[in-house]
Design an enzyme around this catalytic site. Structure first.
Site, PDB file in Angstrom:
ATOM      1  N   SER A 216       4.176  -0.128  -7.733  1.00  0.00           N
ATOM      2  CA  SER A 216       3.573  -0.971  -6.703  1.00  0.00           C
ATOM      3  C   SER A 216       3.447  -2.382  -7.228  1.00  0.00           C
ATOM      4  O   SER A 216       3.432  -2.603  -8.444  1.00  0.00           O
ATOM      5  CB  SER A 216       2.170  -0.433  -6.347  1.00  0.00           C
ATOM      6  OG  SER A 216       1.503  -1.324  -5.472  1.00  0.00           O
TER       7      SER A 216
ATOM      8  N   TYR B  15      -5.469   4.249  -7.898  1.00  0.00           N
ATOM      9  CA  TYR B  15      -4.081   3.915  -7.529  1.00  0.00           C
ATOM     10  C   TYR B  15      -3.529   2.861  -8.483  1.00  0.00           C
ATOM     11  O   TYR B  15      -2.421   2.994  -9.009  1.00  0.00           O
ATOM     12  CB  TYR B  15      -4.085   3.407  -6.082  1.00  0.00           C
ATOM     13  CG  TYR B  15      -2.726   3.112  -5.501  1.00  0.00           C
ATOM     14  CD1 TYR B  15      -1.950   4.114  -4.927  1.00  0.00           C
ATOM     15  CD2 TYR B  15      -2.214   1.811  -5.499  1.00  0.00           C
ATOM     16  CE1 TYR B  15      -0.715   3.844  -4.372  1.00  0.00           C
ATOM     17  CE2 TYR B  15      -0.977   1.534  -4.942  1.00  0.00           C
ATOM     18  CZ  TYR B  15      -0.230   2.550  -4.377  1.00  0.00           C
ATOM     19  OH  TYR B  15       0.999   2.272  -3.833  1.00  0.00           O
TER      20      TYR B  15
HETATM   21  N1  LIG Z   1       3.468   1.493   1.786  1.00  0.00           N
HETATM   22  C1  LIG Z   1       3.257   0.550   0.901  1.00  0.00           C
HETATM   23  O1  LIG Z   1       2.852  -0.577   1.239  1.00  0.00           O
HETATM   24  C2  LIG Z   1       3.498   0.821  -0.542  1.00  0.00           C
HETATM   25  C3  LIG Z   1       3.388  -0.252  -1.450  1.00  0.00           C
HETATM   26  C4  LIG Z   1       3.621  -0.036  -2.795  1.00  0.00           C
HETATM   27  C5  LIG Z   1       3.965   1.224  -3.242  1.00  0.00           C
HETATM   28  N2  LIG Z   1       4.045   2.249  -2.349  1.00  0.00           N
HETATM   29  C6  LIG Z   1       4.398   3.561  -2.882  1.00  0.00           C
HETATM   30  O2  LIG Z   1       5.560   4.036  -2.222  1.00  0.00           O
HETATM   31  C7  LIG Z   1       5.556   5.459  -2.198  1.00  0.00           C
HETATM   32  C8  LIG Z   1       5.753   5.931  -0.764  1.00  0.00           C
HETATM   33  O3  LIG Z   1       4.728   5.369   0.034  1.00  0.00           O
HETATM   34  P1  LIG Z   1       4.758   5.411   1.622  1.00  0.00           P
HETATM   35  O4  LIG Z   1       4.044   4.198   2.077  1.00  0.00           O
HETATM   36  O5  LIG Z   1       6.123   5.706   2.110  1.00  0.00           O
HETATM   37  O6  LIG Z   1       3.767   6.659   1.858  1.00  0.00           O
HETATM   38  P2  LIG Z   1       3.621   7.686   3.075  1.00  0.00           P
HETATM   39  O7  LIG Z   1       4.195   7.130   4.337  1.00  0.00           O
HETATM   40  O8  LIG Z   1       2.192   8.103   3.059  1.00  0.00           O
HETATM   41  O9  LIG Z   1       4.555   8.906   2.601  1.00  0.00           O
HETATM   42  C9  LIG Z   1       4.225   9.611   1.450  1.00  0.00           C
HETATM   43  C10 LIG Z   1       5.234  10.700   1.234  1.00  0.00           C
HETATM   44  O10 LIG Z   1       4.858  11.439   0.055  1.00  0.00           O
HETATM   45  C11 LIG Z   1       4.738  12.825   0.388  1.00  0.00           C
HETATM   46  N3  LIG Z   1       3.736  13.407  -0.491  1.00  0.00           N
HETATM   47  C12 LIG Z   1       2.452  13.016  -0.680  1.00  0.00           C
HETATM   48  N4  LIG Z   1       1.859  13.791  -1.590  1.00  0.00           N
HETATM   49  C13 LIG Z   1       2.803  14.685  -2.014  1.00  0.00           C
HETATM   50  C14 LIG Z   1       2.801  15.745  -2.944  1.00  0.00           C
HETATM   51  N5  LIG Z   1       1.708  16.063  -3.648  1.00  0.00           N
HETATM   52  N6  LIG Z   1       3.945  16.446  -3.125  1.00  0.00           N
HETATM   53  C15 LIG Z   1       5.063  16.147  -2.412  1.00  0.00           C
HETATM   54  N7  LIG Z   1       5.117  15.160  -1.519  1.00  0.00           N
HETATM   55  C16 LIG Z   1       3.996  14.438  -1.320  1.00  0.00           C
HETATM   56  C17 LIG Z   1       4.410  12.820   1.879  1.00  0.00           C
HETATM   57  O11 LIG Z   1       4.754  14.013   2.536  1.00  0.00           O
HETATM   58  P3  LIG Z   1       3.700  15.231   2.789  1.00  0.00           P
HETATM   59  O12 LIG Z   1       2.373  14.587   3.080  1.00  0.00           O
HETATM   60  O13 LIG Z   1       4.280  16.009   3.910  1.00  0.00           O
HETATM   61  O14 LIG Z   1       3.696  15.978   1.504  1.00  0.00           O
HETATM   62  C18 LIG Z   1       5.314  11.683   2.354  1.00  0.00           C
HETATM   63  O15 LIG Z   1       6.650  12.135   2.491  1.00  0.00           O
HETATM   64  C19 LIG Z   1       4.218   5.880  -2.809  1.00  0.00           C
HETATM   65  O16 LIG Z   1       4.382   6.182  -4.167  1.00  0.00           O
HETATM   66  C20 LIG Z   1       3.368   4.635  -2.645  1.00  0.00           C
HETATM   67  O17 LIG Z   1       2.322   4.564  -3.579  1.00  0.00           O
HETATM   68  C21 LIG Z   1       3.825   2.077  -1.029  1.00  0.00           C
END
Ligand SMILES: NC(=O)c1ccc[n+]([C@@H]2O[C@H](COP(=O)([O-])OP(=O)(O)OC[C@H]3O[C@@H](n4cnc5c(N)ncnc54)[C@H](OP(=O)(O)O)[C@@H]3O)[C@@H](O)[C@H]2O)c1
Length: 257
Positions: A148, A161
């Site tokens: 991140s 986080y």
């Molecule tokens: N969105 C942002 O602004 C942002 C910024 C910086 C970094 N990130 C990082 O990018 C990554 C993806 O974020 P996102 O925004 O796309 O999140 P999201 O929309 O909440 O999606 C999260 C994904 O992870 C899966 N997941 C969560 N816990 C899990 C577990 N224990 N085992 C297997 N799958 C799991 C969820 O599916 P299920 O719930 O069905 O398991 C979903 O497919 C994360 O690491 C996040 O920290 C995001």
């Protein structure tokens, strides 16, 4: 889509993407599939995963699902074994599954701190170690960790986080220096604010939404699809000598004062 050169061609590569049932993970999986990879999507909910796999398959891509919880070490290892048994090798792994928990630090429960670190850091270590063992046995591969923008810089209410993601940056470097000799590259992608489900509450919070837009030099949230290119680059021949790198995809937010 016609690809002009082989620089970004992922044909013949099998890539596992965790947390790929929506958001950034699905966008990365789709981009890799569009560049020729066989993609294995992961998430915890088999039904949601099946929908996303079907959508990619309907578009003519090689896609399959492996539903497991990334914090379950035995389930992670079993899934990797199934992938290698089916396809002979694993060429890429993207440790992208992550969770958020927002509570002021003085009230932050220890159990939630552990849960966030377990998912966002420890599970990435387990996946990276187990994927690397299998890659080393078949000539190498590439690992990407989704970190991140937060970590080197911080903001209130997300201490677990930030700690986990900063740890994952360090783990990326640690694994890159140790695994380079085995033909395994380890990099990270550091998104800024991306309009995904993880941030629904923030997008709906008008002052916060205005803060993101005002604070980001590019003046907007990223769309999940805008993370796909970084994943393709780091997985492909174009990134063949890139390892130990943290690639920011944040519209210049992390370098703005
Ligand atoms: N969105 C942002 O602004 C942002 C910024 C910086 C970094 N990130 C990082 O990018 C990554 C993806 O974020 P996102 O925004 O796309 O999140 P999201 O929309 O909440 O999606 C999260 C994904 O992870 C899966 N997941 C969560 N816990 C899990 C577990 N224990 N085992 C297997 N799958 C799991 C969820 O599916 P299920 O719930 O069905 O398991 C979903 O497919 C994360 O690491 C996040 O920290 C995001």
């Amino acid at each position: 889509m016609a690809i002009a050169t082989t620089l970004f061609d992922l044909t013949g590569r099998t890539i596992l993407i965790t947390g790929a049932s929506r958001g950034i993970g699905f966008a990365m999986a789709k981009a890799c599939a569009e560049h020729g990879a066989r993609v294995v999507l992961n998430g915890r909910d088999p039904a949601t995963l099946a929908e996303k796999v079907d959508a990619l398959a309907a578009a003519g891509h090689a896609a399959e699902g492996e539903a497991f919880d990334v914090t379950d070490e035995a389930a992670t290892i079993a899934a990797l074994d199934r992938i290698v048994a089916r396809h002979g090798a694993l060429h890429g792994a993207i440790a992208n599954a992550g969770v958020q928990h927002r509570v002021p630090v003085l009230d932050f429960p220890t159990a939630d701190f552990r849960r966030v670190v377990e998912t966002n850091l420890t599970a990435c270590f387990v996946l990276g170690r187990e994927a690397a063992k299998r890659m080393a046995a078949t000539g190498g591969g590439a690992i990407i960790n989704t970190v991140s923008m937060l970590g080197p810089i911080a903001r209130p209410t997300v201490p677990a986080y930030i700690a986990a993601k900063e740890g994952l940056r360090a783990l990326t470097r640690a694994m890159a220096v140790e695994l380079g000799a085995k033909g395994i590259r380890v990099n990270a992608i550091a998104p800024g604010y991306v309009a995904t489900e993880m941030n629904t509450a923030l997008i709906e919070n008008e002052p916060f939404n205005a803060w993101v837009i005002g604070r980001t030099p590019m003046g907007r949230w990223a769309q999940p699809e805008e993370l796909g290119g970084a994943a393709v680059f780091l997985m492909s021949p174009a990134g063949a000598f890139v390892s130990g790198h943290i690639l920011s995809v944040d519209g210049a937010m992390s370098v703005a004062v």
